[in-house]
Write a protein that holds these residues in place. Structure first.
Motif, PDB file in Angstrom:
ATOM      1  N   LEU A 287       0.797  -1.223   0.000  1.00  0.00           N
ATOM      2  CA  LEU A 287       0.000   0.000   0.000  1.00  0.00           C
ATOM      3  C   LEU A 287       0.835   1.282   0.000  1.00  0.00           C
ATOM      4  O   LEU A 287       0.519   2.225  -0.734  1.00  0.00           O
ATOM      5  CB  LEU A 287      -0.958   0.006   1.195  1.00  0.00           C
ATOM      6  CG  LEU A 287      -2.286  -0.727   1.007  1.00  0.00           C
ATOM      7  CD1 LEU A 287      -3.120  -0.619   2.277  1.00  0.00           C
ATOM      8  CD2 LEU A 287      -3.056  -0.175  -0.182  1.00  0.00           C
ATOM      9  N   ASN A 291       0.706   4.280  -4.808  1.00  0.00           N
ATOM     10  CA  ASN A 291       0.257   5.558  -5.378  1.00  0.00           C
ATOM     11  C   ASN A 291      -1.219   5.821  -5.120  1.00  0.00           C
ATOM     12  O   ASN A 291      -1.816   6.702  -5.744  1.00  0.00           O
ATOM     13  CB  ASN A 291       0.509   5.604  -6.896  1.00  0.00           C
ATOM     14  CG  ASN A 291       1.964   5.843  -7.232  1.00  0.00           C
ATOM     15  OD1 ASN A 291       2.498   6.922  -7.035  1.00  0.00           O
ATOM     16  ND2 ASN A 291       2.625   4.803  -7.735  1.00  0.00           N
ATOM     17  N   ILE A 292      -1.835   5.071  -4.206  1.00  0.00           N
ATOM     18  CA  ILE A 292      -3.254   5.280  -3.911  1.00  0.00           C
ATOM     19  C   ILE A 292      -3.444   6.484  -2.992  1.00  0.00           C
ATOM     20  O   ILE A 292      -4.275   7.363  -3.256  1.00  0.00           O
ATOM     21  CB  ILE A 292      -3.861   4.021  -3.264  1.00  0.00           C
ATOM     22  CG1 ILE A 292      -3.881   2.871  -4.272  1.00  0.00           C
ATOM     23  CG2 ILE A 292      -5.278   4.308  -2.763  1.00  0.00           C
ATOM     24  CD1 ILE A 292      -4.411   1.577  -3.704  1.00  0.00           C
ATOM     25  N   PHE A 293      -2.683   6.538  -1.928  1.00  0.00           N
ATOM     26  CA  PHE A 293      -2.865   7.582  -0.926  1.00  0.00           C
ATOM     27  C   PHE A 293      -2.012   8.815  -1.204  1.00  0.00           C
ATOM     28  O   PHE A 293      -2.382   9.922  -0.847  1.00  0.00           O
ATOM     29  CB  PHE A 293      -2.548   7.037   0.465  1.00  0.00           C
ATOM     30  CG  PHE A 293      -3.391   5.857   0.844  1.00  0.00           C
ATOM     31  CD1 PHE A 293      -4.750   6.004   1.060  1.00  0.00           C
ATOM     32  CD2 PHE A 293      -2.831   4.604   0.955  1.00  0.00           C
ATOM     33  CE1 PHE A 293      -5.532   4.920   1.409  1.00  0.00           C
ATOM     34  CE2 PHE A 293      -3.606   3.510   1.296  1.00  0.00           C
ATOM     35  CZ  PHE A 293      -4.964   3.664   1.521  1.00  0.00           C
ATOM     36  N   PHE A 294      -0.859   8.611  -1.814  1.00  0.00           N
ATOM     37  CA  PHE A 294       0.041   9.711  -2.126  1.00  0.00           C
ATOM     38  C   PHE A 294       1.000   9.242  -3.212  1.00  0.00           C
ATOM     39  O   PHE A 294       1.261   8.043  -3.347  1.00  0.00           O
ATOM     40  CB  PHE A 294       0.825  10.162  -0.881  1.00  0.00           C
ATOM     41  CG  PHE A 294       1.436   9.017  -0.125  1.00  0.00           C
ATOM     42  CD1 PHE A 294       2.637   8.444  -0.528  1.00  0.00           C
ATOM     43  CD2 PHE A 294       0.802   8.495   1.005  1.00  0.00           C
ATOM     44  CE1 PHE A 294       3.193   7.389   0.167  1.00  0.00           C
ATOM     45  CE2 PHE A 294       1.352   7.444   1.707  1.00  0.00           C
ATOM     46  CZ  PHE A 294       2.549   6.887   1.286  1.00  0.00           C
TER      47      PHE A 294
END
Length: 373
Positions: A287, A291-294
């Motif tokens: 995670l 590149n999902i959260f930042f």
């Protein structure tokens, strides 16, 4: 130092750490709940096969051949033993449960200090606690809940303390502003909403592809090695759909609507819950790099799969052991030989800069960084 700065000394250390990681995969797999029947998940046969797959997987070549990968290997060893101790602490027949859990959090801290992705082991603690609760605790319907709530509160306190302390020490995150100035490293922050979403999903599918079919490997995957996915008509979206539909299928088979209050956890079919946990074991350490959260500092990095591949190898070994014995022996033997040969070839390209960039050009000829070498 003892090796006088000779590269061979550092490479020997990397090999030793990789061997220690293989041993930690055995320890982790054996500490997790065992699935009876043909799959043998959690059996010695299963965990040894998983460790062999981990030992020879070609995607690990970058981590083991590059000295910087020692941080990943050390974090992996501590991560696996932390999760193994936590699993031991969940057993209702263990009188040392609180001690095992305390040791697990201590190793989680060390894993985080080795490399920040080590903090994701706390997420795996939570997944393990819910997905694979052990048998009913003696002493009544609600006996399992107080220690469980203490463990979950400890997980939250660990993550909160980590985030706060990191913010105080770092004085803010300087990585993200830097990324927005380096499109060649990671073009995702520069894309529109739709294209960024589709490309992010596709990159995750390509990461899964590197674990399943590690044929094309490269030390650099910079823009525009893979290109971006700009429309829903792009056929590469089929890979993204296959990844997420497969994950949803496993989650459905685990019957998340089946819950046991007496065991304080999910109670669907054990084999599917174990499969779901192996997927979580692969997904949660990934995670931070997803590149999902930042945005992160690279489009794709093979070294980022070192820790997530633990869950993948346990899952792959579980699947292989479901095959008929005769077919299994031939397939496993051939797979290990092919992976060993591919790893040998990939390690060889790391002997000097020239061979490294020549190999990268064969795999990613469109990469801007490769073209600039």
């Amino acid at each position: 130092g003892g090796g006088g700065g000779a590269p061979a000394t550092f490479h020997l250390g990397s090999v030793f750490l990789h061997a220690a990681c293989c041993a930690s995969v055995v320890a982790l797999g054996y500490a997790l709940p065992r699935v009876p029947g043909v799959s043998g998940a959690g059996s010695l046969k299963h965990v040894r096969l998983a460790a062999l797959l981990f030992a020879v997987h070609p995607v690990h070549a970058e981590t083991v051949a590059g000295i910087v990968g020692q941080a990943d290997s050390l974090a992996c060893v501590l991560f696996c033993f932390a999760l193994a101790f936590y699993a031991l602490g969940l057993r209702p027949d263990s009188r040392l449960g609180p001690l095992w859990v305390s040791l697990a959090f201590a190793l989680a801290l060390l894993a985080t200090l080795a490399k920040e992705v080590g903090a994701s082991v706390v997420g795996c603690f939570v997944a393990l606690d819910w997905l694979l609760p052990h048998g009913k605790a003696a002493g009544g319907r609600w006996r399992a809940w107080p220690p469980k709530l203490v463990r979950l509160a400890s997980c939250l306190a660990f993550l909160f303390s980590y985030v706060r302390l990191r913010g105080l020490l770092m004085g803010g995150d300087h990585l993200v502003p830097m990324i927005y100035e380096r499109k060649v490293e990671n073009p995702l922050p520069f894309l529109g909403g739709g294209a960024r979403f589709l490309t992010t999903l596709y990159i995750q599918a390509r990461y899964a592809g590197l674990l399943l079919f590690p044929l094309h490997l490269s030390a650099d995957w910079s823009h525009a090695c893979l290109g971006t996915v700009d429309t829903v008509q792009d056929p590469r979206n089929l890979l993204s759909a296959a990844l997420y539909l497969g994950t949803a299928f496993v989650a459905f088979q685990a019957r998340p609507w089946c819950f046991s209050w007496s065991r304080a956890g999910f109670s669907g079919p054990l084999a599917w819950r174990v499969t779901s946990f192996y997927i979580a074991l692969a997904a949660l350490p990934f995670l931070p790099a997803s590149n999902i959260f930042f945005p992160v500092g690279t489009f794709i990095g093979e070294r980022l799969l070192y820790l997530p591949s633990v869950g993948f190898c346990l899952l792959a070994a579980m699947g292989l052991l479901r095959l008929p014995v005769g077919r299994r022996r031939a397939l496993v033997g051939g797979l290990l030989v092919v992976c060993t040969m591919r790893t040998w070839l990939q390690v060889a390209v790391w002997r000097d800069d020239k061979s490294l960039w020549e190999a990268a050009e064969r795999s990613c000829p469109r990469s801007a960084k490769v073209q600039s070498q």
